[in-house]
Design a protein around this motif. Structure first.
Motif, PDB file in Angstrom:
ATOM      1  N   ASN A   1       7.135   2.164  14.872  1.00  0.00           N
ATOM      2  CA  ASN A   1       7.686   0.839  15.047  1.00  0.00           C
ATOM      3  C   ASN A   1       6.582   0.026  16.028  1.00  0.00           C
ATOM      4  OD1 ASN A   1      10.209   1.010  13.911  1.00  0.00           O
ATOM      5  ND2 ASN A   1      11.272   1.671  15.712  1.00  0.00           N
ATOM      6  N   LYS A   2       5.772   0.795  16.647  1.00  0.00           N
ATOM      7  CA  LYS A   2       4.707  -0.038  17.420  1.00  0.00           C
ATOM      8  C   LYS A   2       3.515  -0.540  16.431  1.00  0.00           C
ATOM      9  CE  LYS A   2       5.138   2.617  21.654  1.00  0.00           C
ATOM     10  NZ  LYS A   2       4.859   4.023  22.246  1.00  0.00           N
ATOM     11  N   MET A   3       3.462   0.263  15.660  1.00  0.00           N
ATOM     12  CA  MET A   3       2.272   0.074  14.440  1.00  0.00           C
ATOM     13  C   MET A   3       2.826  -1.132  13.576  1.00  0.00           C
ATOM     14  SD  MET A   3       1.273   3.509  12.859  1.00  0.00           S
ATOM     15  CE  MET A   3       0.811   5.070  14.073  1.00  0.00           C
ATOM     16  N   SER A   4       4.106  -1.254  13.418  1.00  0.00           N
ATOM     17  CA  SER A   4       4.487  -2.188  12.246  1.00  0.00           C
ATOM     18  C   SER A   4       5.420  -3.530  12.781  1.00  0.00           C
ATOM     19  CB  SER A   4       5.638  -1.392  11.307  1.00  0.00           C
ATOM     20  OG  SER A   4       6.778  -0.999  12.600  1.00  0.00           O
ATOM     21  N   LYS A   5       4.577  -4.006  13.848  1.00  0.00           N
ATOM     22  CA  LYS A   5       5.205  -5.258  14.488  1.00  0.00           C
ATOM     23  C   LYS A   5       5.330  -6.384  13.753  1.00  0.00           C
ATOM     24  CE  LYS A   5       5.768  -4.358  19.085  1.00  0.00           C
ATOM     25  NZ  LYS A   5       6.828  -3.365  19.149  1.00  0.00           N
TER      26      LYS A   5
ATOM     27  N   GLN B   1       0.912  -1.176   0.003  1.00  0.00           N
ATOM     28  CA  GLN B   1      -0.099  -0.037  -0.009  1.00  0.00           C
ATOM     29  C   GLN B   1       0.872   1.031  -0.009  1.00  0.00           C
ATOM     30  OE1 GLN B   1      -3.518  -0.051   3.096  1.00  0.00           O
ATOM     31  NE2 GLN B   1      -2.252  -1.919   3.740  1.00  0.00           N
ATOM     32  N   ILE B   2       0.367   2.204  -0.814  1.00  0.00           N
ATOM     33  CA  ILE B   2       1.253   3.620  -0.804  1.00  0.00           C
ATOM     34  C   ILE B   2       0.141   4.652  -0.495  1.00  0.00           C
ATOM     35  CG2 ILE B   2       2.601   4.970  -2.305  1.00  0.00           C
ATOM     36  CD1 ILE B   2       3.544   2.077  -2.284  1.00  0.00           C
ATOM     37  N   ALA B   3       0.495   5.618   0.362  1.00  0.00           N
ATOM     38  CA  ALA B   3      -0.121   6.769   0.538  1.00  0.00           C
ATOM     39  C   ALA B   3       0.764   8.099   0.668  1.00  0.00           C
ATOM     40  CB  ALA B   3      -0.911   6.637   1.712  1.00  0.00           C
ATOM     41  N   GLY B   4       0.206   9.073   0.564  1.00  0.00           N
ATOM     42  CA  GLY B   4       1.128  10.366   0.850  1.00  0.00           C
ATOM     43  C   GLY B   4       0.590  11.262   2.029  1.00  0.00           C
ATOM     44  N   PHE B   5       1.042  11.807   2.585  1.00  0.00           N
ATOM     45  CA  PHE B   5       0.876  12.740   3.878  1.00  0.00           C
ATOM     46  C   PHE B   5       1.559  13.983   3.876  1.00  0.00           C
ATOM     47  CE2 PHE B   5       0.345   8.461   5.079  1.00  0.00           C
ATOM     48  CZ  PHE B   5      -0.911   8.374   5.831  1.00  0.00           C
ATOM     49  N   ARG B   6       0.846  15.066   4.225  1.00  0.00           N
ATOM     50  CA  ARG B   6       1.515  16.356   4.639  1.00  0.00           C
ATOM     51  C   ARG B   6       1.851  16.465   5.918  1.00  0.00           C
ATOM     52  NH1 ARG B   6       1.386  19.782  -0.045  1.00  0.00           N
ATOM     53  NH2 ARG B   6      -0.140  19.069  -1.277  1.00  0.00           N
ATOM     54  N   SER B   7       3.216  16.311   6.405  1.00  0.00           N
ATOM     55  CA  SER B   7       3.255  16.263   7.839  1.00  0.00           C
ATOM     56  C   SER B   7       4.339  17.102   8.569  1.00  0.00           C
ATOM     57  CB  SER B   7       3.883  14.865   8.208  1.00  0.00           C
ATOM     58  OG  SER B   7       3.995  14.692   9.344  1.00  0.00           O
ATOM     59  N   ASN B   8       4.234  17.449   9.724  1.00  0.00           N
ATOM     60  CA  ASN B   8       5.016  18.541  10.520  1.00  0.00           C
ATOM     61  C   ASN B   8       5.845  17.336  11.257  1.00  0.00           C
ATOM     62  OD1 ASN B   8       6.705  20.404  11.424  1.00  0.00           O
ATOM     63  ND2 ASN B   8       5.124  21.415  12.301  1.00  0.00           N
ATOM     64  N   ILE B   9       7.187  17.111  11.136  1.00  0.00           N
ATOM     65  CA  ILE B   9       7.672  16.285  12.263  1.00  0.00           C
ATOM     66  C   ILE B   9       8.286  17.015  13.265  1.00  0.00           C
ATOM     67  CG2 ILE B   9       9.518  14.569  12.549  1.00  0.00           C
ATOM     68  CD1 ILE B   9       9.034  13.709   9.529  1.00  0.00           C
ATOM     69  N   GLU B  10       7.972  17.128  14.407  1.00  0.00           N
ATOM     70  CA  GLU B  10       8.309  17.780  15.762  1.00  0.00           C
ATOM     71  C   GLU B  10       9.293  17.079  16.244  1.00  0.00           C
ATOM     72  OE1 GLU B  10       4.964  19.487  17.824  1.00  0.00           O
ATOM     73  OE2 GLU B  10       4.273  20.100  15.970  1.00  0.00           O
TER      74      GLU B  10
ATOM     75  N   VAL C   1       3.857   0.568   2.624  1.00  0.00           N
ATOM     76  CA  VAL C   1       3.697  -0.605   3.591  1.00  0.00           C
ATOM     77  C   VAL C   1       3.489  -1.797   3.166  1.00  0.00           C
ATOM     78  CG1 VAL C   1       2.570   1.131   5.640  1.00  0.00           C
ATOM     79  CG2 VAL C   1       0.984  -0.249   3.774  1.00  0.00           C
ATOM     80  N   VAL C   2       4.226  -2.842   3.701  1.00  0.00           N
ATOM     81  CA  VAL C   2       4.062  -4.302   2.971  1.00  0.00           C
ATOM     82  C   VAL C   2       3.627  -5.251   3.959  1.00  0.00           C
ATOM     83  CG1 VAL C   2       5.448  -6.110   1.854  1.00  0.00           C
ATOM     84  CG2 VAL C   2       5.882  -3.413   1.449  1.00  0.00           C
ATOM     85  N   ASP C   3       2.577  -5.846   3.620  1.00  0.00           N
ATOM     86  CA  ASP C   3       1.749  -6.856   4.421  1.00  0.00           C
ATOM     87  C   ASP C   3       1.375  -6.489   5.716  1.00  0.00           C
ATOM     88  OD1 ASP C   3       2.063  -8.569   2.280  1.00  0.00           O
ATOM     89  OD2 ASP C   3       4.112  -9.547   3.221  1.00  0.00           O
ATOM     90  N   CYS C   4       0.935  -5.045   5.616  1.00  0.00           N
ATOM     91  CA  CYS C   4       0.076  -4.473   6.966  1.00  0.00           C
ATOM     92  C   CYS C   4      -1.284  -4.719   6.913  1.00  0.00           C
ATOM     93  CB  CYS C   4       0.553  -3.114   7.301  1.00  0.00           C
ATOM     94  SG  CYS C   4       2.382  -2.792   7.358  1.00  0.00           S
ATOM     95  N   SER C   5      -1.977  -4.511   7.995  1.00  0.00           N
ATOM     96  CA  SER C   5      -3.418  -4.594   8.195  1.00  0.00           C
ATOM     97  C   SER C   5      -4.132  -3.608   7.154  1.00  0.00           C
ATOM     98  CB  SER C   5      -3.819  -4.565   9.512  1.00  0.00           C
ATOM     99  OG  SER C   5      -3.546  -3.051  10.013  1.00  0.00           O
ATOM    100  N   GLU C   6      -5.225  -3.781   6.857  1.00  0.00           N
ATOM    101  CA  GLU C   6      -5.836  -2.944   5.890  1.00  0.00           C
ATOM    102  C   GLU C   6      -6.131  -1.390   6.267  1.00  0.00           C
ATOM    103  OE1 GLU C   6      -6.744  -3.348   2.875  1.00  0.00           O
ATOM    104  OE2 GLU C   6      -5.656  -5.302   2.852  1.00  0.00           O
ATOM    105  N   ASN C   7      -6.141  -1.494   7.706  1.00  0.00           N
ATOM    106  CA  ASN C   7      -6.418   0.000   8.248  1.00  0.00           C
ATOM    107  C   ASN C   7      -5.271   0.745   8.694  1.00  0.00           C
ATOM    108  OD1 ASN C   7      -5.894  -1.777  10.524  1.00  0.00           O
ATOM    109  ND2 ASN C   7      -7.182  -0.598  11.886  1.00  0.00           N
ATOM    110  N   ILE C   8      -4.061   0.109   8.200  1.00  0.00           N
ATOM    111  CA  ILE C   8      -2.507   0.860   8.721  1.00  0.00           C
ATOM    112  C   ILE C   8      -2.533   2.321   8.201  1.00  0.00           C
ATOM    113  CG2 ILE C   8      -1.615   0.072   6.762  1.00  0.00           C
ATOM    114  CD1 ILE C   8       0.189   0.205  10.055  1.00  0.00           C
ATOM    115  N   MET C   9      -3.134   2.533   7.133  1.00  0.00           N
ATOM    116  CA  MET C   9      -3.301   4.204   6.497  1.00  0.00           C
ATOM    117  C   MET C   9      -3.788   4.889   7.681  1.00  0.00           C
ATOM    118  SD  MET C   9      -1.108   4.110   4.364  1.00  0.00           S
ATOM    119  CE  MET C   9      -0.263   3.088   3.005  1.00  0.00           C
TER     120      MET C   9
END
Length: 164
Positions: free
Chosen positions: A25-29, A6-15, A102-110
């Motif tokens: 890391n917690k999401m991608s166990k 799955q591929i997605a784009g995000f506009r983010s502000n990394i603080e 994302v590779v082989d993650c749950s459908e709701n990962i995005m």
């Protein structure tokens, strides 16, 4: 073997980069989540091509990196050196356009990623030709010859295979 990419784009502000990576890391166990600087991505086809090649490199034991996420970064940047790949596609603190692969993650990962990356916006995956020319030091002539920036970056990604 079948993979769910799955591929997605995000506009983010990394603080806080460390906290972001901890959350990811917690999401991608049980799967791979790779975040890339979307400014260096030449469209959806380019990043999907790179992700597929990264997965196949692992299947053939021809991977450059020890980690699938990092292999995706290496392939997408068309660089053999991990440090160069990270300098092109790595994240930094502040305002950023992020491409999530994302590779082989749950459908709701995005949806989960949206909680830490802000608003999803797939339009940032549309290639900015002038920006990409500068990032990859490529000419308009190369782009025209290849049939477009996405085609050129796919070609460069493919050439990595021939070099291994």
């Amino acid at each position: 073997m079948e993979y769910n990419i799955q591929i997605a784009g995000f506009r983010s502000n990394i603080e806080d980069f460390g906290k972001l990576m901890s959350d990811i890391n917690k999401m991608s166990k049980n799967c791979t989540v790779q975040l890339l600087n979307a400014d260096g991505i030449a469209g959806r086809e380019h990043i999907i091509h790179a992700a597929v090649h990264a997965v196949k490199a692992f299947e053939r034991n021809e991977n450059i990196a020890k980690d699938l996420g990092l292999e995706i970064c290496v392939r997408a940047s068309a660089q053999r050196q991990i440090s160069k790949a990270l300098s092109i596609l790595g994240l930094k603190e502040g305002e950023m356009n992020i491409c999530a692969v994302v590779v082989d993650c749950s459908e709701n990962i995005m949806e989960e990623l949206e909680t830490v990356l802000d608003k999803r916006d797939d339009s940032i995956l549309n290639p900015d030709e002038a920006l990409l020319e500068g990032i990859y030091n490529i000419s308009e002539g190369e782009i025209k010859t290849a049939g477009g920036i996405s085609s050129l970056m796919i070609e460069k990604t493919t050439l990595l295979i021939l070099e291994t």
